[in-house]
Design a protein around this motif. Sequence first.
Motif, PDB file in Angstrom:
ATOM      1  N   TYR A 134      -0.177   4.134   3.075  1.00 57.55           N
ATOM      2  CA  TYR A 134      -0.852   2.847   3.223  1.00 57.55           C
ATOM      3  C   TYR A 134      -0.286   1.847   2.213  1.00 57.55           C
ATOM      4  O   TYR A 134      -0.007   2.206   1.072  1.00 57.55           O
ATOM      5  N   ALA A 135      -0.155   0.612   2.660  1.00 56.54           N
ATOM      6  CA  ALA A 135       0.225  -0.471   1.758  1.00 56.54           C
ATOM      7  C   ALA A 135      -1.044  -1.217   1.360  1.00 56.54           C
ATOM      8  O   ALA A 135      -1.855  -1.570   2.214  1.00 56.54           O
ATOM      9  N   VAL A 136      -1.213  -1.415   0.062  1.00 50.79           N
ATOM     10  CA  VAL A 136      -2.362  -2.166  -0.442  1.00 50.79           C
ATOM     11  C   VAL A 136      -1.823  -3.377  -1.201  1.00 50.79           C
ATOM     12  O   VAL A 136      -1.095  -3.228  -2.185  1.00 50.79           O
ATOM     13  N   VAL A 137      -2.153  -4.552  -0.710  1.00 45.66           N
ATOM     14  CA  VAL A 137      -1.628  -5.792  -1.280  1.00 45.66           C
ATOM     15  C   VAL A 137      -2.600  -6.355  -2.302  1.00 45.66           C
ATOM     16  O   VAL A 137      -3.811  -6.419  -2.052  1.00 45.66           O
ATOM     17  N   GLU A 138      -2.067  -6.757  -3.435  1.00 45.52           N
ATOM     18  CA  GLU A 138      -2.897  -7.434  -4.427  1.00 45.52           C
ATOM     19  C   GLU A 138      -2.760  -8.950  -4.231  1.00 45.52           C
ATOM     20  O   GLU A 138      -3.334  -9.505  -3.317  1.00 45.52           O
ATOM     21  N   GLU A 139      -1.991  -9.619  -5.059  1.00 48.44           N
ATOM     22  CA  GLU A 139      -1.866 -11.075  -4.977  1.00 48.44           C
ATOM     23  C   GLU A 139      -0.928 -11.521  -3.857  1.00 48.44           C
ATOM     24  O   GLU A 139      -1.256 -12.399  -3.067  1.00 48.44           O
ATOM     25  N   LEU A 140       0.249 -10.890  -3.799  1.00 51.87           N
ATOM     26  CA  LEU A 140       1.318 -11.403  -2.942  1.00 51.87           C
ATOM     27  C   LEU A 140       2.109 -10.269  -2.306  1.00 51.87           C
ATOM     28  O   LEU A 140       2.473  -9.303  -2.970  1.00 51.87           O
ATOM     29  N   CYS A 141       2.363 -10.417  -1.027  1.00 51.97           N
ATOM     30  CA  CYS A 141       3.228  -9.474  -0.309  1.00 51.97           C
ATOM     31  C   CYS A 141       4.067 -10.318   0.650  1.00 51.97           C
ATOM     32  O   CYS A 141       3.687 -10.550   1.794  1.00 51.97           O
ATOM     33  N   ALA A 142       5.189 -10.798   0.161  1.00 52.53           N
ATOM     34  CA  ALA A 142       5.994 -11.748   0.925  1.00 52.53           C
ATOM     35  C   ALA A 142       7.418 -11.248   1.109  1.00 52.53           C
ATOM     36  O   ALA A 142       7.913 -10.444   0.314  1.00 52.53           O
ATOM     37  N   SER A 143       8.038 -11.720   2.171  1.00 53.40           N
ATOM     38  CA  SER A 143       9.448 -11.455   2.445  1.00 53.40           C
ATOM     39  C   SER A 143       9.754  -9.960   2.362  1.00 53.40           C
ATOM     40  O   SER A 143       9.199  -9.156   3.104  1.00 53.40           O
ATOM     41  N   GLY A 144      10.642  -9.548   1.428  1.00 53.82           N
ATOM     42  CA  GLY A 144      10.991  -8.136   1.308  1.00 53.82           C
ATOM     43  C   GLY A 144       9.815  -7.246   0.992  1.00 53.82           C
ATOM     44  O   GLY A 144       9.795  -6.073   1.364  1.00 53.82           O
ATOM     45  N   GLY A 145       8.802  -7.793   0.312  1.00 53.29           N
ATOM     46  CA  GLY A 145       7.588  -7.028   0.047  1.00 53.29           C
ATOM     47  C   GLY A 145       6.877  -6.667   1.336  1.00 53.29           C
ATOM     48  O   GLY A 145       6.405  -5.540   1.519  1.00 53.29           O
ATOM     49  N   TYR A 146       6.829  -7.632   2.269  1.00 54.31           N
ATOM     50  CA  TYR A 146       6.190  -7.339   3.555  1.00 54.31           C
ATOM     51  C   TYR A 146       7.084  -6.442   4.416  1.00 54.31           C
ATOM     52  O   TYR A 146       6.584  -5.635   5.209  1.00 54.31           O
ATOM     53  N   TYR A 147       8.385  -6.570   4.268  1.00 56.20           N
ATOM     54  CA  TYR A 147       9.323  -5.686   4.969  1.00 56.20           C
ATOM     55  C   TYR A 147       8.946  -4.226   4.660  1.00 56.20           C
ATOM     56  O   TYR A 147       8.853  -3.384   5.566  1.00 56.20           O
ATOM     57  N   ILE A 148       8.717  -3.944   3.385  1.00 54.86           N
ATOM     58  CA  ILE A 148       8.331  -2.584   2.977  1.00 54.86           C
ATOM     59  C   ILE A 148       6.967  -2.216   3.535  1.00 54.86           C
ATOM     60  O   ILE A 148       6.763  -1.126   4.074  1.00 54.86           O
ATOM     61  N   ALA A 149       6.009  -3.130   3.417  1.00 52.46           N
ATOM     62  CA  ALA A 149       4.642  -2.862   3.877  1.00 52.46           C
ATOM     63  C   ALA A 149       4.602  -2.539   5.361  1.00 52.46           C
ATOM     64  O   ALA A 149       3.776  -1.729   5.812  1.00 52.46           O
ATOM     65  N   ALA A 150       5.495  -3.146   6.126  1.00 49.63           N
ATOM     66  CA  ALA A 150       5.516  -2.917   7.566  1.00 49.63           C
ATOM     67  C   ALA A 150       5.846  -1.468   7.918  1.00 49.63           C
ATOM     68  O   ALA A 150       5.558  -1.009   9.027  1.00 49.63           O
ATOM     69  N   GLY A 151       6.421  -0.738   6.976  1.00 53.74           N
ATOM     70  CA  GLY A 151       6.725   0.673   7.217  1.00 53.74           C
ATOM     71  C   GLY A 151       5.540   1.591   7.012  1.00 53.74           C
ATOM     72  O   GLY A 151       5.593   2.774   7.373  1.00 53.74           O
TER      73      GLY A 151
END
Length: 312
Positions: A134-151
Motif C-alpha cells: 500500500y502507498a500512504v501519502v503524507e503531504e505530497l505525492c507528485a510526478s515520480g512519487g505518484y509513478y511509484i504509488a501507482a504500483g
Amino acid sequence: MSEQAGWERKVLENLATESLKEQRRRRRWGIFFKLIVVAYVGFFLWMVWQGRSTDGGADGGAHTAVIEIKGVIAPDGEASAANVNAALRDAFKNDAAKGVVLKINSPGGSPVQAGQIYDEIKRLKATRPNLPVYAVVEELCASGGYYIAAGADKIYVDKASMIGSIGVIMNGFGFTGTMEKLGVERRALTSGENKAFLDPFQPQVPSQVEHAKEMISEIHAQFIDAVRKGRGKRLHETPDMFSGLVWTGAKSIELGLADATGNVRSVARDVIKAETLRDYTEREPVFERVARRFGGAAASSFLGGLFESQYR
C-alpha cells in the motif's frame, strides 16, 4: 652566586609546573575527545536500533513493513531505486511481514528511478501475491512519487494531500541574450551536428527542440501506461488527468487516483491487521549525514582534525 642559583631553581620550578599543567590539559582534552567518540558511536548504534523497528518490536514478530520515500527521487539520494528496491526485497523476504507500506512524501524526480521502483514492486508482488503493498501519502505525492504509488495495490491519502502531476518536464535556461550584452562568445567544437544538444549558451535549434519534445512525449506515454495498469478500472479519466495538474487527496479519491483516506498507523492497524511497525528504509549512514550537513570538505576537515587531535 646564591642569587643566581635561586633564580635558576625558580626557572626550573616554573618549567616543571608548566609541564605538569600541559600534561593535565592534554589528559583532559584526551578524555573529552574520547567522550565525543563514544557519543558518536552510541548515537550511531541508537540510529541503527531505531531503524530496525519503529515500535521496538522483535524482528520475528508479525509486523507491517514501512519503507519511506521522502524527497526528490534521484540516483544519488535516499529515495533512489537502489535504496528503495533493497528495502522492498528485505521486506518481501521476511515471512513475518504481513504487509508493506510505502510512506510517500515526494515531489517526484527521475522517471528512470521511479520506473525501476515501480517495476520492482510488480516483480516482487509476483513472488508473494498475498503480501499487500500500500502507498500512504503524507503531504505530497507528485510526478515520480505518484509513478511509484501507482504500483501499489491501494493508495491512501489525507484529504488535504497533494496528488498527481502526471507529466514530464525537461527544463533549462538560455543565456544568449546575456552573453551578447556582456560581449561573451560561446566556442564549442563538436564532432556531431547535435552534440551540443540544447546548449544553453547557443540559440535553440528547432530540430533539437522537436526531438526533445518527442522524448518527453515518449516518457509521458510510459508514465500514463503505468498509471492505467496500476489503477485499472478504478481510474476515472478526465481530459486534464494526464496534463500535469495536481489535486487534493479528497479530489484524487473521486478521480480514482487514490482509494481512501488513511495514514501509516491506520492502514497497519485496520487494513493489514499488523499494528507493529518495522522500518525497512535504507538510511544514510550517520557520519555521512553529518558530513553532508556540514558540507563536504569542511566536514571532512573538521572530523579529521577531531580524531587527529585525539590521538596526537
